[in-house]
Scaffold this motif. Structure first.
Motif, PDB file in Angstrom:
ATOM      1  N   ALA A  14      -7.611 -11.225  -2.601  1.00 25.78           N
ATOM      2  CA  ALA A  14      -6.765 -12.385  -2.282  1.00 25.78           C
ATOM      3  C   ALA A  14      -7.574 -13.677  -2.341  1.00 25.78           C
ATOM      4  N   ALA A  15      -8.812 -13.628  -1.832  1.00 23.43           N
ATOM      5  CA  ALA A  15      -9.671 -14.818  -1.916  1.00 23.43           C
ATOM      6  C   ALA A  15      -9.962 -15.157  -3.371  1.00 23.43           C
ATOM      7  N   ARG A  16     -10.252 -14.124  -4.168  1.00 22.81           N
ATOM      8  CA  ARG A  16     -10.537 -14.349  -5.589  1.00 22.81           C
ATOM      9  C   ARG A  16      -9.333 -14.962  -6.289  1.00 22.81           C
ATOM     10  N   ALA A  17      -8.136 -14.498  -5.926  1.00 21.85           N
ATOM     11  CA  ALA A  17      -6.907 -15.032  -6.541  1.00 21.85           C
ATOM     12  C   ALA A  17      -6.709 -16.504  -6.201  1.00 21.85           C
ATOM     13  N   GLU A  18      -7.262 -16.938  -5.072  1.00 20.63           N
ATOM     14  CA  GLU A  18      -7.189 -18.354  -4.673  1.00 20.63           C
ATOM     15  C   GLU A  18      -8.382 -19.151  -5.221  1.00 20.63           C
ATOM     16  N   ASN A  19      -9.184 -18.500  -6.087  1.00 26.78           N
ATOM     17  CA  ASN A  19     -10.378 -19.119  -6.663  1.00 26.78           C
ATOM     18  C   ASN A  19     -11.327 -19.636  -5.586  1.00 26.78           C
ATOM     19  N   ARG A  20     -11.612 -18.754  -4.637  1.00 23.70           N
ATOM     20  CA  ARG A  20     -12.559 -19.101  -3.581  1.00 23.70           C
ATOM     21  C   ARG A  20     -13.305 -17.839  -3.148  1.00 23.70           C
ATOM     22  N   ALA A  21     -14.371 -18.038  -2.412  1.00 21.79           N
ATOM     23  CA  ALA A  21     -15.078 -16.921  -1.786  1.00 21.79           C
ATOM     24  C   ALA A  21     -14.389 -16.565  -0.468  1.00 21.79           C
ATOM     25  N   ALA A  22     -14.527 -15.299  -0.072  1.00 21.85           N
ATOM     26  CA  ALA A  22     -14.044 -14.875   1.240  1.00 21.85           C
ATOM     27  C   ALA A  22     -15.050 -15.306   2.305  1.00 21.85           C
ATOM     28  N   LEU A  23     -14.543 -15.587   3.500  1.00 17.22           N
ATOM     29  CA  LEU A  23     -15.412 -15.890   4.642  1.00 17.22           C
ATOM     30  C   LEU A  23     -15.522 -14.640   5.508  1.00 17.22           C
ATOM     31  N   ILE A  24     -16.745 -14.144   5.657  1.00 21.94           N
ATOM     32  CA  ILE A  24     -17.016 -12.942   6.443  1.00 21.94           C
ATOM     33  C   ILE A  24     -17.872 -13.335   7.638  1.00 21.94           C
ATOM     34  N   ALA A  25     -17.370 -13.087   8.839  1.00 21.31           N
ATOM     35  CA  ALA A  25     -18.091 -13.444  10.061  1.00 21.31           C
ATOM     36  C   ALA A  25     -18.699 -12.198  10.695  1.00 21.31           C
ATOM     37  N   TYR A  26     -19.841 -12.382  11.344  1.00 26.15           N
ATOM     38  CA  TYR A  26     -20.492 -11.290  12.072  1.00 26.15           C
ATOM     39  C   TYR A  26     -20.567 -11.653  13.550  1.00 26.15           C
ATOM     40  N   LEU A  27     -20.181 -10.708  14.408  1.00 25.17           N
ATOM     41  CA  LEU A  27     -20.331 -10.863  15.855  1.00 25.17           C
ATOM     42  C   LEU A  27     -20.696  -9.511  16.459  1.00 25.17           C
ATOM     43  N   PRO A  28     -21.635  -9.478  17.418  1.00 28.63           N
ATOM     44  CA  PRO A  28     -21.981  -8.199  18.034  1.00 28.63           C
ATOM     45  C   PRO A  28     -20.929  -7.776  19.060  1.00 28.63           C
ATOM     46  N   ALA A  29     -20.647  -6.477  19.113  1.00 33.03           N
ATOM     47  CA  ALA A  29     -19.769  -5.945  20.165  1.00 33.03           C
ATOM     48  C   ALA A  29     -20.464  -6.086  21.520  1.00 33.03           C
ATOM     49  N   GLY A  30     -19.659  -6.277  22.557  1.00 34.84           N
ATOM     50  CA  GLY A  30     -20.217  -6.321  23.910  1.00 34.84           C
ATOM     51  C   GLY A  30     -20.869  -7.628  24.293  1.00 34.84           C
ATOM     52  N   PHE A  31     -20.748  -8.650  23.438  1.00 29.65           N
ATOM     53  CA  PHE A  31     -21.369  -9.940  23.727  1.00 29.65           C
ATOM     54  C   PHE A  31     -20.332 -11.051  23.708  1.00 29.65           C
ATOM     55  N   PRO A  32     -20.259 -11.851  24.747  1.00 33.43           N
ATOM     56  CA  PRO A  32     -21.079 -11.814  25.970  1.00 33.43           C
ATOM     57  C   PRO A  32     -20.711 -10.658  26.909  1.00 33.43           C
ATOM     58  N   THR A  33     -19.479 -10.151  26.775  1.00 31.73           N
ATOM     59  CA  THR A  33     -19.001  -8.938  27.442  1.00 31.73           C
ATOM     60  C   THR A  33     -18.151  -8.207  26.401  1.00 31.73           C
ATOM     61  N   VAL A  34     -17.704  -7.014  26.712  1.00 29.17           N
ATOM     62  CA  VAL A  34     -16.845  -6.307  25.753  1.00 29.17           C
ATOM     63  C   VAL A  34     -15.561  -7.100  25.513  1.00 29.17           C
ATOM     64  N   ASP A  35     -14.898  -7.506  26.588  1.00 30.58           N
ATOM     65  CA  ASP A  35     -13.663  -8.289  26.434  1.00 30.58           C
ATOM     66  C   ASP A  35     -13.935  -9.632  25.761  1.00 30.58           C
ATOM     67  N   GLY A  36     -15.054 -10.258  26.130  1.00 34.67           N
ATOM     68  CA  GLY A  36     -15.410 -11.540  25.530  1.00 34.67           C
ATOM     69  C   GLY A  36     -15.708 -11.406  24.050  1.00 34.67           C
ATOM     70  N   GLY A  37     -16.311 -10.282  23.674  1.00 32.09           N
ATOM     71  CA  GLY A  37     -16.594 -10.041  22.262  1.00 32.09           C
ATOM     72  C   GLY A  37     -15.326  -9.853  21.448  1.00 32.09           C
ATOM     73  N   ILE A  38     -14.370  -9.132  22.019  1.00 33.14           N
ATOM     74  CA  ILE A  38     -13.077  -8.933  21.339  1.00 33.14           C
ATOM     75  C   ILE A  38     -12.377 -10.283  21.160  1.00 33.14           C
ATOM     76  N   ALA A  39     -12.404 -11.098  22.207  1.00 27.92           N
ATOM     77  CA  ALA A  39     -11.779 -12.425  22.130  1.00 27.92           C
ATOM     78  C   ALA A  39     -12.466 -13.293  21.072  1.00 27.92           C
ATOM     79  N   ALA A  40     -13.785 -13.147  20.950  1.00 27.75           N
ATOM     80  CA  ALA A  40     -14.526 -13.942  19.956  1.00 27.75           C
ATOM     81  C   ALA A  40     -14.143 -13.537  18.535  1.00 27.75           C
ATOM     82  N   VAL A  41     -13.993 -12.230  18.297  1.00 29.85           N
ATOM     83  CA  VAL A  41     -13.580 -11.774  16.963  1.00 29.85           C
ATOM     84  C   VAL A  41     -12.198 -12.334  16.624  1.00 29.85           C
ATOM     85  N   ARG A  42     -11.305 -12.272  17.587  1.00 32.58           N
ATOM     86  CA  ARG A  42      -9.960 -12.810  17.342  1.00 32.58           C
ATOM     87  C   ARG A  42     -10.006 -14.319  17.085  1.00 32.58           C
ATOM     88  N   ALA A  43     -10.906 -15.003  17.780  1.00 29.38           N
ATOM     89  CA  ALA A  43     -11.017 -16.461  17.611  1.00 29.38           C
ATOM     90  C   ALA A  43     -11.513 -16.825  16.211  1.00 29.38           C
TER      91      ALA A  43
END
Length: 274
Positions: A14-43
Motif C-alpha cells: 500500500a505504501a509502494r502504491a502511494e509512491n512512498r516508503a512505509a514507516l516502521i516504528a520500534y518500541l520495547p514491550a513492558g516499557f515504561p510498563t506493560v500497559d504503557g507500552g501497549i498505549a505507546a504502540v497504539r499512539a
C-alpha cells in the motif's frame, strides 16, 4: 491460524502504491510498563506508523544502543515476560488492525521453545519476527515453524555483508529485509549516509522482498532522505527517547504520536522531488 504475514505484505504494498516508503516504528514491550507500552504502540499507529516492531527486552541487547538498553532495563526490572510481549502484540493489533512484528534475540525463543513461541505469536495476531542474531544457517527449525503459522522471518543485512552473503540471507527471509544503515548499535545519528543507499541497491539485486532501512533515523529530514531509496524507514531509539524524556505517561504518548506524524510526513516527502 495463518498469522498476519499477508497483512504485513499488504501494508508495504500500500505504501509502494502511494509512491512512498512505509514507516516502521520500534518500541520495547513492558516499557515504561506493560500497559504503557501497549498505549505507546497504539499512539505511534495513531500518529501514522504503518507497521510496529515490538521489542522483547533482553538483558544483553548487543545490537542496541544506550537508549534502548535503558528502556529494556526498566522493562526487565518491571518483570516483563514473553506473555506480556504476546499481550502487547495482541492488543495493539486488535485495536488498530495493523501489522505488528516482534524483534527479539534468539536466546529467549530458544529457551521458551520455538513451537510454543510461533504458535502463541500467530494466535496473538503477530505478523512475524525480526531475528538480528540468528544465523541463516541455523534458522531452518525456526523457519519451518514460522511458515507453518504464517509468520514472516525478517533477517538483517549490514554494510559489511558481501553480495553472496546478502543473497543467502534474502533467499531465506520473508516479509521484508532489514537493512542496517551502518555498522554499530542502534541510536540516533546526524547522518544516515551513503552506506545505506548502497546496501539497499545491493540487497535489491538479490530479492523481490521490500528493503527497509533502520539504525540512525530520528527525524523527518532523515526519514525523507532514506525514503527516497528504501521501501521502509525503521525508527526506534527516537521513539524510546521521547518516552524516557517525558515527565509523565500522557506527555510521553503525545510525544511519540507527534513524532510518528512528523516521520510519516517525512516518508511522504522522500520521493516527492525524485
Amino acid at each position: 491460524m495463518s498469522g498476519n504475514v499477508q497483512l504485513l505484505s499488504e501494508a508495504l504494498a500500500a505504501a509502494r502504491a502511494e509512491n512512498r516508503a512505509a514507516l516502521i516504528a520500534y518500541l520495547p514491550a513492558g516499557f515504561p510498563t506493560v500497559d504503557g507500552g501497549i498505549a505507546a504502540v497504539r499512539a505511534v499507529f495513531d500518529g501514522g506508523a504503518d507497521i510496529v516492531e515490538v521489542g522483547l527486552p533482553h538483558s544483553d541487547p548487543v545490537l542496541d544502543g544506550p537508549v534502548i538498553q535503558t528502556a529494556d532495563d526498566i522493562a526487565l526490572r518491571g518483570g516483563v515476560k514473553i506473555a506480556d510481549v504476546m499481550r502487547t502484540v495482541r492488543e495493539a493489533h486488535e485495536a488498530t488492525g495493523k501489522p505488528v512484528l516482534v524483534m527479539t534475540y534468539w536466546n529467549p525463543i530458544d529457551r521458551y521453545g520455538v513451537e510454543r513461541f510461533t504458535a502463541e505469536l500467530a494466535e496473538a495476531g503477530g505478523a512475524g519476527c525480526i531475528l538480528p542474531d540468528l544465523p541463516v544457517e541455523e534458522s531452518g527449525g525456526w523457519r519451518e515453524h514460522a511458515d507453518k503459522h504464517g509468520l514472516a522471518t525478517v533477517f538483517v543485512v549490514a554494510p559489511s555483508s558481501k553480495d553472496a552473503r546478502i543473497a543467502t540471507i534474502t533467499e531465506a527471509g520473508s516479509g521484508f529485509v532489514y537493512a542496517a544503515s551502518l555498522m554499530g548499535v542502534t541510536g540516533t545519528r546526524e547522518s544516515v549516509g551513503a552506506q545505506a543507499k548502497d546496501l539497499v541497491r545491493r540487497t535489491r539485486a538479490t530479492t523481490e522482498l521490500p528493503v527497509c532501512v533502520g539504525l540512525g533515523v530520528s527525524n523527518a529530514r532523515q526519514a525523507a532522505e532514506v525514503a527516497a531509496f528504501a521501501d521502509g524507514v525503521i525508527v526506534g531509539s527516537a521513539f524510546v527517547k521521547r518516552l524516557l524524556d517525558a515527565p509523565d505517561q500522557e506527555a510521553g504518548l503525545t510525544a511519540v504520536r507527534d513524532l510518528a506524524a512528523d516521520l510519516a510526513d517525512g516518508v511522504r516527502r522522500g520521493r516527492a522531488g525524485a
